[in-house]
Scaffold this active site. Structure first.
Site, mmCIF file in Angstrom:
data_model
loop_
_atom_site.group_PDB
_atom_site.id
_atom_site.type_symbol
_atom_site.label_atom_id
_atom_site.label_comp_id
_atom_site.label_asym_id
_atom_site.label_seq_id
_atom_site.Cartn_x
_atom_site.Cartn_y
_atom_site.Cartn_z
ATOM 1 N N LYS A 82 0.825 -6.843 -6.901
ATOM 2 C CA LYS A 82 1.605 -8.122 -6.907
ATOM 3 C C LYS A 82 1.515 -8.581 -8.217
ATOM 4 C CE LYS A 82 1.341 -7.150 -2.358
ATOM 5 N NZ LYS A 82 0.629 -6.135 -2.178
ATOM 6 N N TYR A 123 -4.492 -10.811 5.268
ATOM 7 C CA TYR A 123 -3.431 -9.487 5.081
ATOM 8 C C TYR A 123 -3.782 -8.810 6.239
ATOM 9 C CZ TYR A 123 -1.061 -5.581 3.622
ATOM 10 O OH TYR A 123 -0.489 -4.306 3.467
ATOM 11 N N ASP A 152 -10.643 -12.283 -2.145
ATOM 12 C CA ASP A 152 -9.242 -11.869 -2.459
ATOM 13 C C ASP A 152 -8.544 -12.558 -3.166
ATOM 14 O OD1 ASP A 152 -6.794 -10.628 -2.285
ATOM 15 O OD2 ASP A 152 -7.233 -9.715 -0.028
ATOM 16 N N ARG A 191 -11.131 11.356 -12.874
ATOM 17 C CA ARG A 191 -11.605 10.617 -11.604
ATOM 18 C C ARG A 191 -12.820 9.712 -11.945
ATOM 19 N NH1 ARG A 191 -15.178 12.702 -8.373
ATOM 20 N NH2 ARG A 191 -14.236 14.716 -8.311
HETATM 21 O O1 P1T Z 1 -0.904 -3.094 -0.700
HETATM 22 P P1 P1T Z 1 -2.182 -2.959 -1.535
HETATM 23 O O2 P1T Z 1 -2.055 -2.737 -3.065
HETATM 24 O O3 P1T Z 1 -2.964 -1.743 -1.262
HETATM 25 O O4 P1T Z 1 -3.048 -4.363 -1.226
HETATM 26 C C1 P1T Z 1 -3.351 -4.615 -0.113
HETATM 27 C C2 P1T Z 1 -3.618 -6.177 -0.015
HETATM 28 C C3 P1T Z 1 -4.861 -6.844 0.051
HETATM 29 N N1 P1T Z 1 -5.070 -8.349 -0.354
HETATM 30 C C4 P1T Z 1 -3.921 -9.027 -0.009
HETATM 31 C C5 P1T Z 1 -4.082 -10.446 -0.106
HETATM 32 C C6 P1T Z 1 -2.451 -8.486 0.254
HETATM 33 O O5 P1T Z 1 -1.321 -9.306 0.107
HETATM 34 C C7 P1T Z 1 -2.375 -7.364 0.185
HETATM 35 C C8 P1T Z 1 -1.135 -6.446 0.302
HETATM 36 N N2 P1T Z 1 -0.188 -7.394 0.782
HETATM 37 C C9 P1T Z 1 1.283 -6.940 1.053
HETATM 38 C C10 P1T Z 1 1.771 -5.815 1.170
HETATM 39 C C11 P1T Z 1 1.960 -8.081 1.594
HETATM 40 O O6 P1T Z 1 3.397 -8.020 1.413
HETATM 41 O O7 P1T Z 1 1.598 -9.047 1.917
#
Ligand code: P1T
Length: 379
Positions: A195, A98, A170, A46
């Protein structure tokens, strides 16, 4: 070192025991000590894991930052950043972001006494007007999800510095291939690695990159104390993905431009959101702070009717209807009912997000095939 070379080599080194060129997956929870406290820098996974350490170093290098921290998801990375705050602190966030970030801010951290102001950040005067003596964090997403607004990072940094607040960007939609926010004055860069960074729709992960040693220490404390860390196999997948980030991003951008131009010329399309258009309201800032304009595009069909958007989404053959973005394959989405459903309809409307908006993540297939798919789906 240039970006492509860094994507392949930075932060990683051949395994010292075998020479393996790919970072091994250290699938272990613990590490044997010779005597209490006499260990090789690793005590418990961890806290530290060699596969994660190499990924964190690679991530820091790509953003020209000093420290990287990896998390189990993008949301765990955001959660760790917000834990820097105290009850009574205030955050100014973009109002187009988001849906999961909005949900974490309003449904979780508002209950802990943190106040969030959501403002249209492409207008920096709106940010300045929201500053109070309690402002501790400014939350930027650029380009925004899903309206592709572009926020001036250097200008936001000036406001944050004057307010004595930390600036977070972000950078999920841009990746360090397109923009490096630490160099524009941001204190923290945050990613959903799920992503473009991982790039193959096969893992969920997140990250934070910083320069400041003290900030890194504080975030590392929460990373370990709260435990939202990723497993080594997922770290390996992101490390592998990063090696082709520059090649994939180049193609995402080329295909993005072709798809955006096709949509803009289509008689049944009312509006296309893509920062590469010269008439995009923030194009000048995008051209200044980004190296290209990316493969995320949103659009609204003529008539602005949700039923028509649903029919179009159902007809897609190559643009698979699915949450997420940034993978090699093209995806389509309906933010109002999918990624942004957790934002109340009233707030979505105020931010300019129509219930008929379609969001595309343009993949790296052949652009001609993607355009054929759009032609048959839009009709
Ligand atoms: O899904 P995760 O890895 O926990 O990330 C969250 C997140 C944070 N910031 C942005 C700009 C994001 O687009 C996302 C996650 N977004 C999607 C799942 C989506 O389809 O827009």
């Amino acid at each position: 070192m240039k970006f492509g070379t860094k994507a392949i080599h930075a932060g990683v080194h051949p395994d010292p025991t075998t020479g393996a060129i790919m970072t091994p997956i250290y699938q272990t929870s613990t590490y044997v000590q010779r005597s209490p406290g006499d260990h090789k820098g690793f005590e418990y996974s961890r806290t530290h894991n060699p596969t994660r350490s190499q990924l964190q170093d690679a991530l820091a290098a790509l953003d020209n930052g000093k420290h990287g921290l990896a998390f189990a998801t993008g949301m765990a990375a955001i959660d760790c950043i917000v834990k820097l705050l105290q009850p009574g602190d205030e955050v100014i966030s973009t109002n187009d972001l988001y849906g999961g970030s909005y949900r974490l801010f309003t449904k979780v951290y508002q209950n802990y006494g943190i106040k969030f102001h959501f403002v249209p950040m492409h207008d920096m005067t709106a940010v300045e007007a929201a500053v109070t003596e309690r402002t501790k964090l400014i939350w930027v997403e650029t380009p925004t999800n899903p309206l592709l607004n572009v926020i001036d990072i250097a200008a936001a940094s000036a406001v944050a510095k004057k307010a004595g607040a930390l600036l977070v960007v972000d950078n999920t939609f841009s990746t360090p291939y397109l923009q490096t926010p630490l160099e524009l004055g941001a204190d923290m860069v945050m990613y959903s690695l799920t992503k473009y960074m991982a790039g193959h729709s096969d893992t969920v992960m997140g990250a934070v990159i910083v320069n400041d040693d003290e900030l890194h220490q504080r975030l590392s404390f929460y990373q370990n104390a709260c435990g939202g860390t990723p497993g080594p196999q997922d770290c390996f997948l992101v490390l592998r993905g990063l090696k082709t980030l520059h090649v994939r991003m180049q193609r995402h951008c080329e295909n993005g431009r072709k798809v955006a131009e096709f949509l803009k010329a289509h008689p049944k399309v009312e509006k296309v959101y893509w920062p590469g258009f010269e008439d995009h309201p923030n194009h000048a800032i995008a051209a200044k702070q980004m190296r290209d304009f990316g493969g995320m595009i949103s659009f609204v069909l003529k008539g602005d009717r949700q039923e028509d958007a649903v029919v179009c989404l159902e007809k897609f053959q190559l643009f698979s209807l699915a949450e997420s973005l940034g993978g090699v394959e093209s995806l389509s989405g309906h933010p109002a009912t999918m990624t942004h459903a957790s934002i109340p309809a009233e707030e979505r409307r105020k931010a300019g997000l129509s219930d008929s908006l379609i969001r595309l993540s343009v993949g790296i297939e052949d652009a001609e095939d993607l355009i054929e798919d759009l032609k048959q789906a839009i009709g």
